[in-house]
Scaffold this active site. Structure first.
Site: not given
Length: 202
Positions: A186, A188
């Site tokens: 993932h 950010h």
């Protein structure tokens, strides 16, 4: 009688002051006593004062920041032990819509949603919908180039959508030392406030 009384008063006053206010030399020849709160003999690391990479304008309290960092480090250590277990992560459950999320962007490859533990006014996570071998960036291979590139393109789309024209940061945490707490790749996307450098370095 008067002299004895004056001497006694002076003795008692001196005894009281000596026992209550022991002078401690300071710089510039001034004095402080034990009654005053002493300053710390060292400077606290910047990352203890504010969330990683954010300015003091959006900082948490010192105690809250230390607790938040400690929690993230603990989560990262626990998650690392299950990194290769193949068990569904919280992101898999969000993709399957088993857990609600504030989605800001979605296409066939990626999903972007707001981080519930945001570090800045804008904090969005961009994830590939199919995790595959991308539990972490450290697992990336040549065959993952299209997915990785698409994630970056989506991160930029999200930044424009969130009006981060003045700048933003894209962060990928890798492994326990990088505070990776979910083993599903993932990104950010953090912005909406002036960011500091270095991010999260004691």
């Amino acid at each position: 009688g008067t002299r004895c009384h004056s001497f006694l008063c002076m003795f008692l006053a001196r005894t009281f002051l000596t026992s209550r206010c022991i002078p401690i030399p300071k710089a510039q020849g001034s004095f402080r006593t034990f009654h005053k709160k002493p300053s710390l003999p060292f400077a606290l690391p910047r990352s203890w004062k504010t969330p990683p990479g954010t300015s003091s304008t959006s900082s948490l309290s010192l105690r809250g920041s230390v607790r938040a960092m400690s929690d993230e480090q603990s989560k990262a250590q626990e998650a690392a032990a299950l990194a290769d277990s193949g068990a569904p992560t919280i992101f898999d459950k969000i993709i399957a819509k088993e857990i609600p999320a504030d989605v800001v962007y979605e296409d066939d490859v990626c999903l972007a949603f707001r981080d519930i533990s945001k570090l800045a006014p804008t904090h969005v996570l961009v994830i590939p919908k199919v995790r595959g071998n991308l539990t972490s960036l450290s697992k990336a291979e040549e065959s993952d180039k299209d997915t990785l590139g698409h994630c970056l393109v989506v991160a930029n789309k999200v930044a424009k959508q969130e009006n981060l024209g003045e700048g933003y940061r894209v962060v990928v945490n890798v492994g326990p030392n990088g505070c990776q707490s979910v083993y599903h790749l993932h990104l950010h996307v953090i912005g909406g406030v002036p960011l500091t450098w270095p991010p999260g370095v004691p």
